[in-house]
Design an enzyme around this catalytic site. Structure first.
Site, PDB file in Angstrom:
ATOM      1  CG  ASP A 341      -1.917   1.015   1.084  1.00  0.00           C
ATOM      2  OD1 ASP A 341      -2.674   1.170   0.057  1.00  0.00           O
ATOM      3  OD2 ASP A 341      -2.176   1.620   2.069  1.00  0.00           O
ATOM      4  CG  PHE A 409      -8.645  24.680   4.844  1.00  0.00           C
ATOM      5  CD1 PHE A 409      -8.219  25.192   3.706  1.00  0.00           C
ATOM      6  CD2 PHE A 409      -9.603  23.628   4.876  1.00  0.00           C
ATOM      7  CE1 PHE A 409      -8.640  24.301   2.522  1.00  0.00           C
ATOM      8  CE2 PHE A 409      -9.884  23.049   4.007  1.00  0.00           C
ATOM      9  CZ  PHE A 409      -9.386  23.328   2.701  1.00  0.00           C
ATOM     10  CB  SER A 410     -13.684  27.223   5.361  1.00  0.00           C
ATOM     11  OG  SER A 410     -13.683  27.998   4.280  1.00  0.00           O
ATOM     12  CB  THR A 413     -12.459  30.220   1.505  1.00  0.00           C
ATOM     13  OG1 THR A 413     -11.497  29.390   2.610  1.00  0.00           O
ATOM     14  CG2 THR A 413     -13.526  30.954   2.058  1.00  0.00           C
ATOM     15  CG  ASP A 568      -6.839  -3.150   3.295  1.00  0.00           C
ATOM     16  OD1 ASP A 568      -7.005  -2.947   2.140  1.00  0.00           O
ATOM     17  OD2 ASP A 568      -6.482  -2.625   4.165  1.00  0.00           O
TER      18      ASP A 568
END
Length: 729
Positions: A341, A409-410, A413, A568
């Site tokens: 992985d 942060f959003s 935006t 998995d």
């Protein structure tokens, strides 16, 4: 608005290592000589014929020792008693190898047993998620009374009563007795980190656990059985080799039994040969025939075979890997396709800043300053990596006063940043606003604030995207001017150091590596090229993983893979070697045939190498055992029949002192060589990644030729010593 504190210079620091280093050879722990002495009582107990019957070669040797004991009592002679003593020592040394291999895990087993003490479980009856305390009943029961699907509640300070999955709550858990790591781990409902192990201690909060174990079949029970070597089932290759040894023993047994008439014939015709009269004395003929049989059959590998298998499992335990069967370890040695992985195995799992690309006339230092300041309040791994990159690359340590206006942060935006007030102490001390985020969002913000988007931004974004990275644009707006784009931060999945070399070693071993990822093909290819894997599967779903494994197996390949989630489980069950992470779900751990207690996905590479070392050790010692039998033929056959058949003198190349000293020397060597090889059987033949052809050639030269030459020298030396210290033999 207050101004930010000045940006200070700081010496660069190197990025912390968090991945496997350069390739290393796979070996094992050294054998403590004291272990031989401590394991001696267990070796003597294994003399029980019922126990020894599991090892046909040594069972025949024990019967031979019993026969010579009777003959030595009936016809007392120094030669007879010496042969008898060394035959018994041969059996004891073989048992000692297995006993030492089993004893190496007893200390860890005792620790685990201490954890398995009965704890009181708080079982919930009628509980439902979100139910109030009055809607269910809590009862106290012994942990041994728990059944699969029972619900229990565990709070801070209490032991988890059984293996299960967290279905409500989140808690910090101490798993140090299982993994050896002192740092607590977080287990929470949902996701791929919900599994808890019985005997571990909850350090904080409260969780509700659904029991997944059957009575008497807990994770600890299986670990104890594994580390002690108890109830160990022989692997297919081991069974095949055992069958070969049984057939060889049967053939030589028949051959020796047919020599009895020849021995009677020889007794009549050897009377005139002074050197042969000792072999025809009453009772001695039987002892000689038993000695011949024991020296002909492959006692060396017969005595060490079980110890080699147990020691292979022990090497996995030393690396905190629980194998559900020896077959899984053996299969790991034959693996030729390895699925890895990407996230957490090949890469660190979080994108990290790797470069800064400026636009127009912006300097790299100005872009670095803005990128670091706009990321100070960003607690994501990406945001922290930008601050660390700027500090390491440019030697800048950014700090911002507490009255700065942070812009979180959003998703709307797709940006974050900070608004800074004027600062007269700075050369560029005016108020300004900084933004960092998706290129399209930052470009729109620049245009909204009177700026223009340079064409260089699009060039930088495409450059980063084409390399498989993620571009983050950085922009700035002074208080008295329009906004402008400063440049782009290149975020990328950082490949762990040393993996390219490890994959190159696997390639030399004939193992094909395949990276599995949910990324798009462009990103997947870039990472695959950097890591050095042979192939990759992009945008992979659980169904894609399963289909790939089946395709490889249909082509005659053995496949290994790692996983930790419920999704998995099908692929782990299908793979020949499925390594589940201990932090994963119970479904994943039940589907795989190995569990990595450290939850380190890269450990699958070590597992493959340990499996190969097991197979190489078994093959090398088998070659040595068969080769050293040849020297014993040259010692015993001329001694027994040289008086009757003078032509046999041509193979009497060792020129041993007498027939009796020759036979005794061969029997002594037959016993001593088992004891000498015990450390090698337990430690394992040192493994160096290379092709199958080169490994075969190397082992034939070292262990084949070594097994052929060493006995000639050793038997001759023993013969000289026997004659020196036992006159008249």
């Amino acid at each position: 608005m207050a101004a930010p504190a000045p940006v200070r210079e700081k010496p660069a620091e190197s990025m912390p290592a968090g991945a496997p280093g350069p390739s290393r050879r796979i070996g094992a722990g050294l054998l403590d000589p004291q272990q031989l002495w401590l394991a001696l009582p267990a070796a003597l107990l294994k003399l029980n014929p019922v126990t020894l019957a599991r090892n046909p070669v040594m069972f025949v040797t024990e019967i031979g020792a019993a026969l010579t004991t009777g003959l030595a009592i009936a016809h007392a002679s120094l030669f007879g008693w010496l042969i008898t003593a060394w035959l018994w020592l041969t059996v004891v040394f073989a048992n000692l190898a297995e006993a030492v291999a089993e004893s190496r895990g007893r200390a860890q087993a005792d620790t685990l047993r201490g954890m398995r003490r009965q704890t009181v479980a708080r079982r919930l009856v009628g509980w439902q998620p979100g139910a109030g305390s009055g809607s269910y009943i809590e009862e106290s029961v012994g942990a041994g009374e728990l059944r699969r699907d029972d619900l229990v509640v565990v709070e801070a300070g209490e032991l988890v009563p059984g293996d299960g999955d967290v279905i409500e709550g989140v808690a910090s858990i101490d798993e140090s007795a299982i993994t050896g790591e002192s740092a607590p781990v977080i287990r929470e409902a949902g996701g791929d980190r919900s599994a808890v192990t019985g005997g571990t201690r909850v350090l904080s909060d409260r969780i509700v656990v659904r029991v997944t174990q059957e009575p008497g079949a807990s994770f600890l029970d299986r670990m104890i059985s594994l580390v002690e070597g108890a109830n160990r089932q022989k692997t297919p290759n081991e069974l095949a080799l055992n069958l070969l040894l049984v057939m060889m023993t049967f053939v030589f047994l028949v051959a020796v039994l047919t020599l009895q008439p020849m021995a009677i014939f020889s007794k009549a015709f050897m009377a005139a040969a002074p050197d042969s009269q000792a072999l025809t004395a009453d009772g001695v003929t039987g002892i000689v025939l038993v000695s011949l049989l024991v020296c002909l059959i492959p006692t060396t590998i017969g005595g060490l075979l079980s110890a080699i298998g147990i020691a292979g499992m022990d090497r996995l335990v030393q690396r905190n890997v629980l194998a559900m069967s020896g077959r899984a370890v053996e299969a790991a040695g034959d693996v030729n396709t390895l699925l890895l992985d990407k996230t957490g195995t090949i890469t660190y799992g979080n994108r990290r800043a790797s470069d800064l690309l400026t636009v127009d006339s912006v300097t790299g230092r100005r872009l670095a300053d803005a990128a670091a300041l706009s990321s100070l309040a960003d607690e994501t791994p990406e945001g922290r990596s930008i601050v660390a990159y700027v500090r390491d690359k440019f030697g800048l340590e950014a700090t911002v006063p507490g009255d700065a206006a942070w812009v979180p942060f959003s998703a709307t935006t797709r940006m974050s940043g900070v608004d800074l007030a004027a600062d007269a102490s700075r050369a560029d001390g005016g108020a300004r606003r900084l933004r960092k985020g998706a290129a399209s969002a930052v470009a729109a913000w620049v245009q909204e604030n009177g700026g223009t988007v340079p064409a260089a931004l699009d060039v930088c974004v495409k450059q980063v995207s084409a390399s498989g990275g993620t571009p983050l644009a950085v922009a700035e707006q002074p208080a008295d001017g329009p906004a402008r784009v400063l440049g782009v931060v290149h975020l990328k999945d950082v490949v762990k150091p040393g993996l390219r070399e490890r994959f190159a070693e696997l390639r030399r071993m004939g193992i094909r590596t395949v990276m599995v990822t949910g990324d798009n093909p462009v990103t997947a290819k870039a990472i695959a090229d950097e890591a050095g894997v042979d192939d990759f599967l992009a945008e992979a779903t659980p169904e894609d993983k399963l289909a790939l494994i089946k395709k490889e197996q249909a082509g005659g390949h053995l496949v290994a893979m790692t996983g930790d989630g419920t999704n998995d489980a099908p692929a782990l069950a299908q793979a020949d070697v499925g390594v589940a992470m201990n932090t994963g779900t119970s479904a994943a751990k039940e589907a795989g045939n190995m569990v990595d207690l450290d939850s380190d996905p890269t450990k699958i590479i070590d597992i493959v190498e340990i499996g190969k070392q097991l197979l190489i050790t078994r093959g090398a010692l088998t070659a040595f055992s068969i080769a050293n039998d040849i020297a014993k033929y040259f010692a015993i056959l001329p001694a027994m029949f040289g008086g009757v058949y003078p032509a046999l003198d041509a193979i009497n190349i060792m020129r041993l002192h007498s027939p009796t000293s020759a036979i005794l020397s061969a029997v002594i060597f037959n016993a001593v060589i088992i004891a000498v090889l015990i450390p090698l059987a337990l430690r394992g033949v040192r493994y160096r990644p290379s092709s199958a052809d080169s490994l075969l050639t190397r082992n034939l030269w070292i262990y084949g030729m070594g097994g052929l030459i060493l006995p000639f020298l050793a038997i001759k030396f023993i013969d000289v010593a026997v004659v020196q210290f036992i006159p008249g033999i």
